[in-house]
Enzyme design. Structure first.
Site, PDB file in Angstrom:
ATOM      1  N   ILE A 161       0.874  -1.171   0.000  1.00  0.00           N
ATOM      2  CA  ILE A 161       0.000   0.000   0.000  1.00  0.00           C
ATOM      3  C   ILE A 161       0.912   1.223   0.000  1.00  0.00           C
ATOM      4  O   ILE A 161       1.602   1.490   0.981  1.00  0.00           O
ATOM      5  CB  ILE A 161      -0.941   0.014   1.217  1.00  0.00           C
ATOM      6  CG1 ILE A 161      -1.620  -1.345   1.374  1.00  0.00           C
ATOM      7  CG2 ILE A 161      -1.958   1.120   1.092  1.00  0.00           C
ATOM      8  CD1 ILE A 161      -2.471  -1.751   0.209  1.00  0.00           C
ATOM      9  N   ASP A 190      -0.254  11.170  11.308  1.00  0.00           N
ATOM     10  CA  ASP A 190      -0.552  10.353  10.120  1.00  0.00           C
ATOM     11  C   ASP A 190      -2.053  10.386   9.908  1.00  0.00           C
ATOM     12  O   ASP A 190      -2.821   9.899  10.740  1.00  0.00           O
ATOM     13  CB  ASP A 190      -0.063   8.917  10.326  1.00  0.00           C
ATOM     14  CG  ASP A 190      -0.061   8.111   9.031  1.00  0.00           C
ATOM     15  OD1 ASP A 190      -0.680   8.556   8.053  1.00  0.00           O
ATOM     16  OD2 ASP A 190       0.569   7.030   8.999  1.00  0.00           O
ATOM     17  N   CYS A 230      12.977  11.978   1.763  1.00  0.00           N
ATOM     18  CA  CYS A 230      12.293  10.729   2.096  1.00  0.00           C
ATOM     19  C   CYS A 230      12.739   9.662   1.113  1.00  0.00           C
ATOM     20  O   CYS A 230      13.435   9.932   0.134  1.00  0.00           O
ATOM     21  CB  CYS A 230      10.774  10.910   2.060  1.00  0.00           C
ATOM     22  SG  CYS A 230      10.135  11.324   0.416  1.00  0.00           S
ATOM     23  N   GLN A 278      11.052   3.487  -2.432  1.00  0.00           N
ATOM     24  CA  GLN A 278      10.149   2.425  -1.988  1.00  0.00           C
ATOM     25  C   GLN A 278       9.212   1.977  -3.100  1.00  0.00           C
ATOM     26  O   GLN A 278       8.937   0.783  -3.235  1.00  0.00           O
ATOM     27  CB  GLN A 278       9.345   2.908  -0.783  1.00  0.00           C
ATOM     28  CG  GLN A 278      10.114   2.935   0.514  1.00  0.00           C
ATOM     29  CD  GLN A 278       9.243   3.322   1.689  1.00  0.00           C
ATOM     30  OE1 GLN A 278       8.223   4.002   1.531  1.00  0.00           O
ATOM     31  NE2 GLN A 278       9.635   2.913   2.885  1.00  0.00           N
ATOM     32  N   GLY A 333       1.695  13.351   1.411  1.00  0.00           N
ATOM     33  CA  GLY A 333       2.179  13.813   2.712  1.00  0.00           C
ATOM     34  C   GLY A 333       1.507  13.148   3.898  1.00  0.00           C
ATOM     35  O   GLY A 333       1.155  13.820   4.856  1.00  0.00           O
ATOM     36  N   ARG A 334       1.307  11.851   3.830  1.00  0.00           N
ATOM     37  CA  ARG A 334       0.591  11.115   4.886  1.00  0.00           C
ATOM     38  C   ARG A 334      -0.791  11.699   5.130  1.00  0.00           C
ATOM     39  O   ARG A 334      -1.285  11.745   6.261  1.00  0.00           O
ATOM     40  CB  ARG A 334       1.404  11.075   6.188  1.00  0.00           C
ATOM     41  CG  ARG A 334       2.727  10.364   6.077  1.00  0.00           C
ATOM     42  CD  ARG A 334       3.261   9.923   7.435  1.00  0.00           C
ATOM     43  NE  ARG A 334       3.434  11.034   8.336  1.00  0.00           N
ATOM     44  CZ  ARG A 334       4.534  11.767   8.427  1.00  0.00           C
ATOM     45  NH1 ARG A 334       5.557  11.505   7.642  1.00  0.00           N
ATOM     46  NH2 ARG A 334       4.624  12.755   9.290  1.00  0.00           N
ATOM     47  N   ARG A 393      -3.599   9.206   7.075  1.00  0.00           N
ATOM     48  CA  ARG A 393      -3.959   8.314   5.980  1.00  0.00           C
ATOM     49  C   ARG A 393      -5.046   7.335   6.402  1.00  0.00           C
ATOM     50  O   ARG A 393      -5.169   6.990   7.579  1.00  0.00           O
ATOM     51  CB  ARG A 393      -2.728   7.543   5.505  1.00  0.00           C
ATOM     52  CG  ARG A 393      -1.683   8.386   4.819  1.00  0.00           C
ATOM     53  CD  ARG A 393      -0.455   7.590   4.475  1.00  0.00           C
ATOM     54  NE  ARG A 393       0.259   7.122   5.650  1.00  0.00           N
ATOM     55  CZ  ARG A 393       1.393   6.430   5.617  1.00  0.00           C
ATOM     56  NH1 ARG A 393       1.927   6.117   4.444  1.00  0.00           N
ATOM     57  NH2 ARG A 393       1.978   6.046   6.734  1.00  0.00           N
ATOM     58  N   GLU A 452       0.891   8.453  -2.385  1.00  0.00           N
ATOM     59  CA  GLU A 452       1.487   9.356  -3.370  1.00  0.00           C
ATOM     60  C   GLU A 452       2.512  10.286  -2.715  1.00  0.00           C
ATOM     61  O   GLU A 452       2.313  10.795  -1.615  1.00  0.00           O
ATOM     62  CB  GLU A 452       0.390  10.184  -4.038  1.00  0.00           C
ATOM     63  CG  GLU A 452       0.889  11.185  -5.047  1.00  0.00           C
ATOM     64  CD  GLU A 452      -0.231  12.047  -5.603  1.00  0.00           C
ATOM     65  OE1 GLU A 452      -0.039  12.652  -6.671  1.00  0.00           O
ATOM     66  OE2 GLU A 452      -1.294  12.106  -4.961  1.00  0.00           O
ATOM     67  N   CYS A 453       3.619  10.522  -3.412  1.00  0.00           N
ATOM     68  CA  CYS A 453       4.659  11.442  -2.939  1.00  0.00           C
ATOM     69  C   CYS A 453       5.250  12.135  -4.161  1.00  0.00           C
ATOM     70  O   CYS A 453       6.129  11.591  -4.839  1.00  0.00           O
ATOM     71  CB  CYS A 453       5.726  10.704  -2.143  1.00  0.00           C
ATOM     72  SG  CYS A 453       7.063  11.778  -1.548  1.00  0.00           S
ATOM     73  N   CYS A 506      10.407   7.668  -0.476  1.00  0.00           N
ATOM     74  CA  CYS A 506       9.162   7.217  -1.105  1.00  0.00           C
ATOM     75  C   CYS A 506       9.392   6.775  -2.551  1.00  0.00           C
ATOM     76  O   CYS A 506       8.837   5.754  -2.991  1.00  0.00           O
ATOM     77  CB  CYS A 506       8.118   8.325  -1.047  1.00  0.00           C
ATOM     78  SG  CYS A 506       7.662   8.820   0.629  1.00  0.00           S
TER      79      CYS A 506
END
Length: 500
Positions: free
Chosen positions: A280, A372, A295, A300, A339-340, A374, A283-284, A297
């Site tokens: 999961i 967070d 980061c 990942q 951004g979480r 999300r 978006e970044c 991201c």
């Protein structure tokens, strides 16, 4: 004419008396222009002060006190002459009643919690102050609610309290699907709409076995979307193919429409094949598109696609048999929650707060957000639509690629069957190349924090701006350390080992 010539029989007089005599004996009535002004002041300053000190708008901070009678009231001579002040009875002041917008605790604990708007909501300011009995109670944690009182008392909600309707269950629909070649192999990109927000969430499905017409000796069930393969009202076969409801490889000579999903269709599961690997991903923009090294991201996302695309080695069933290799399979659920969950604007502002010395969690809290924000309800619905992680005898479960235990718990609350958590170690931590930062001198054509081609790197191609390279830097180490220490991510803190 002088006073002596006209009135010789009178005693000598000054000029003002003569003017007054002329005015009284004049044949015409004097006009306002000829009237003389008064000799005294128009208004006495003491009179003005007394009038201003005894009006209806006078408060206890302006001269006039409750125990001090009105200055202009004749019956209260003590107000202006202290020798006559007798200290009469204090007049009762009209007291204003304070209306609280928070109900008493004994009422809050027995009423169902309701969602409220913010304190300065403009819609709330337009309403009159409601009685305390009509105000809904604030949302309270279950640990603070007295369960005994709830069982003893049953109170009907007030009809004037607005009832917030419960959110409907999450429903998703795959609007389109297409094939995309990646540096790690082919994949299918699914675009989803839902009934919770207006964002277009994505699913990157890696299942190369769907391109092959012939099935091998060991085959896994295909990963397909039920809402995509369903027949929509009023569409033709070409409409279905256009939105991606086809099987095999689509070409000018191969156009096979997929069959609608059937609930009675049985899937033969091979226990030797591991469960699909999923991730999961949120978006970044900064990490994936711009290549920001604050980061990991972007790294990942590429690492998730690479690991899911790795071939799967199936051990032989017979003692002298040969192992079988099948293509990797799984999916990356790409949620549009930058951004979480706080959005790109707040994320950029949080970066400035991080430059002032705050970590990523504190920066979010300073901006009025949670650490967070999300949610994973939509991700759970997308996985169910793809037939991944369902509970039952016909489900093989999923393996989740994450370091966040809260994410695993959230997916389990959505009814998904998680059989394993696969850790995702940053590439920079895997290689442990601190000499790239300490000893290497930066040049105009190279970055000291990124493994360059020819520097013992076997992962140059990738799916993001960072690609298959590893990200280094003090900003990244601080970000990862905050995720471990303050957010509970399961990662080894090798920076402490280097300092020891």
């Amino acid at each position: 004419m002088s006073c002596a010539t006209q009135h010789s029989h009178f005693a000598p007089c000054d000029q003002s008396d003569a003017a007054l005599l002329d005015m009284l004996t004049a044949p015409t009535k004097p006009t306002p222009k000829t009237v003389f002004a008064r000799r005294d002041a128009a208004l006495d300053p003491l009179l003005i002060a007394a009038a201003a000190a005894s009006g209806p708008n006078v408060t206890r901070n302006h001269y006039h006190h409750d125990f001090f009678p009105g200055v202009m009231l004749p019956q209260h001579e003590g107000s202006w002459d202290w020798t006559k002040f007798t200290g009469g009875e204090k007049s009762e002041r009209r007291r204003l009643a304070y209306v609280s917008r928070q109900a008493p605790r004994r009422q809050r604990v027995r009423e169902p919690p309701l969602e409220q708007g913010k304190e300065n909501d403009p819609h709330e300011r337009e309403k009159d102050l409601m009685k305390s009995s009509d105000v809904p109670s604030k949302k309270r944690r279950p640990s603070l609610v007295n369960t005994d009182v709830k069982q003893r008392t049953t109170v009907q909600p007030s009809p004037s309290v607005p009832v917030v309707p419960a959110l409907p269950s999450v429903e998703v629909k795959c609007m389109a699907r297409t094939r995309i070649p990646t540096p790690h192999g082919p994949a299918f990109l699914h675009l989803y709409h839902n009934n919770r927000d207006s964002k277009e969430h994505l699913a990157i499905v890696i299942d190369p076995a769907q391109f092959s017409d012939a099935s091998g000796p060991i085959s896994a069930p295909p990963i397909r979307s039920r809402t995509l393969d369903a027949v929509w009202e009023g569409e033709t076969d070409m409409d279905r193919i256009t939105r991606g409801a086809y099987t095999g490889r689509l070409s000018a000579t191969s156009q096979r429409v997929s069959e609608p999903p059937s609930a009675s269709r049985k899937v033969d599961l091979n226990p030797a094949i591991p469960s699909p690997l999923i991730r999961i991903h949120s978006e970044c923009f900064t990490g994936e598109t711009v290549g920001s090294m604050r980061c990991d991201c972007g790294e990942q996302l590429d690492e998730a696609i690479r690991q899911i695309s790795l071939p799967i080695n199936i051990p032989p069933t017979l003692p002298h048999g040969q192992s079988t290799v099948i293509p990797g399979r799984g999916a990356v659920i790409y949620l549009r929650q930058e951004g979480r969950g706080i959005g790109l604007l707040s994320k950029i502002r949080a970066y400035n707060l991080q430059d002032l010395g705050h970590d990523t969690v504190t920066a979010n809290l300073m901006l009025g957000h949670q650490a967070d924000e999300r949610g994973y309800e939509i991700a759970g619905a997308i996985l169910r639509d793809l037939g991944l992680g369902e509970v039952g005898s016909q489900s093989e479960g999923v393996r989740v690629l994450t370091n966040n235990p809260d994410k695993v718990e959230a997916l389990q609350k959505e009814g998904l069957r998680i059989v394993e958590r696969v850790p995702m170690i940053p590439r920079s931590w895997q290689k442990r190349h601190p000499e790239l930062v300490v000893n290497k001198k930066p040049t105009m054509d190279s970055n000291p924090y990124i493994v360059q081609p020819g520097e013992e790197s076997d992962m140059d191609a990738g799916a993001t701006m960072i690609g298959g390279k590893a990200v280094y830097g003090d900003d990244l180490d601080k970000y990862l350390r905050t995720k471990v220490v303050r957010m509970g991510h399961i990662l080894p803190l090798w920076m402490d080992e280097e300092l020891a």
